[in-house]
Write a protein that holds these residues in place. Structure first.
Motif, mmCIF file in Angstrom:
data_model
loop_
_atom_site.group_PDB
_atom_site.id
_atom_site.type_symbol
_atom_site.label_atom_id
_atom_site.label_comp_id
_atom_site.label_asym_id
_atom_site.label_seq_id
_atom_site.Cartn_x
_atom_site.Cartn_y
_atom_site.Cartn_z
ATOM 1 N N ASN A 73 0.741 -1.261 -0.100
ATOM 2 C CA ASN A 73 -0.121 -0.251 -0.179
ATOM 3 C C ASN A 73 0.604 1.291 -0.203
ATOM 4 N N PHE A 74 1.895 1.588 0.611
ATOM 5 C CA PHE A 74 2.793 2.547 1.061
ATOM 6 C C PHE A 74 3.550 2.602 -0.639
ATOM 7 N N LYS A 77 1.020 3.991 -2.503
ATOM 8 C CA LYS A 77 0.874 5.639 -2.812
ATOM 9 C C LYS A 77 1.835 6.439 -3.414
ATOM 10 N N LYS A 78 3.484 5.799 -3.720
ATOM 11 C CA LYS A 78 4.170 6.882 -3.965
ATOM 12 C C LYS A 78 4.318 6.797 -5.055
ATOM 13 N N ILE A 80 1.464 6.553 -7.025
ATOM 14 C CA ILE A 80 0.414 6.992 -7.914
ATOM 15 C C ILE A 80 0.969 8.835 -7.420
ATOM 16 N N PHE A 81 1.304 9.264 -6.489
ATOM 17 C CA PHE A 81 1.983 10.889 -6.177
ATOM 18 C C PHE A 81 2.353 11.058 -7.372
ATOM 19 N N LYS A 87 -1.777 8.321 -11.876
ATOM 20 C CA LYS A 87 -2.522 8.681 -10.654
ATOM 21 C C LYS A 87 -3.727 9.593 -11.339
ATOM 22 N N GLU A 91 -6.581 6.709 -9.582
ATOM 23 C CA GLU A 91 -7.867 7.970 -9.374
ATOM 24 C C GLU A 91 -8.696 8.680 -10.550
ATOM 25 N N ASP A 141 -12.915 12.082 -3.907
ATOM 26 C CA ASP A 141 -13.331 11.309 -3.220
ATOM 27 C C ASP A 141 -14.781 11.010 -3.533
#
Length: 172
Positions: A73-74, A77-78, A80-81, A87, A91, A141
């Protein structure tokens, strides 16, 4: 050590499957869970437990599985960022539903937002008529943000509303 590597690989496979499944089935936000969502999450977690740890039901096997899920998960997220292309794949983008008092019915239909839900959001922000809305945005969101102009002061008013039902988008 092979047993722990097996647990790690199984856990990673389950994480990636669940990540993709949530995107496919349209849950791009889980900030407001209803009873059905909670039951589904509990049943899914029970269903994939054996797939992650296999025959290794030791404490160490469970900890390895949890660690792999946290690390995966970490890393996701990195990634995607740091990568805008990924991303945008994972998203969704904010969607303008109302601009200068004009409702975009096509976008509402695409995002499965009913007119009643949009009117409710506008009213919850203290705005009587849709024509008084400068901008209403369906955020990434699932919240609906509303910007209006105060007729008395001429200042901009901004507020957000949480959707009762998360929007469905980015279906593979």
């Amino acid at each position: 050590m092979d047993a722990f590597l097996d647990v790690a690989l199984r856990s990673l496979a389950v994480y990636l499957f669940m990540f993709a499944a949530i995107r496919v089935f349209g849950k791009n936000q889980l900030s407001q869970l209803n009873a059905g969502d909670i039951v589904l999450l509990l049943l899914i977690s029970n269903a994939v437990q054996n797939a992650m740890v296999g025959s290794n039901v030791s404490l160490e096997g469970g900890l390895v599985a949890a660690l792999v899920l946290f690390v995966a998960n970490f890393i996701v997220k990195k990634i995607i960022f740091k990568n805008p292309k990924i991303k945008s794949l994972v998203e969704s983008d904010p969607i303008i539903l109302i601009k200068d008092g004009v409702v975009d019915n096509l976008k509402m239909k695409e995002q499965e937002v009913s007119f009643d839900e949009l009117e409710e959001a506008v009213r919850e922000h203290g705005i009587e008529k849709i024509i008084d809305v400068k901008l209403a945005v369906l955020e990434v969101d699932g919240n609906i943000s509303v910007i209006s102009i105060d007729k008395e002061t001429g200042s901009t008013k901004f507020s957000r509303r949480r959707r009762k039902f998360p929007r469905k988008s980015h279906k593979f």
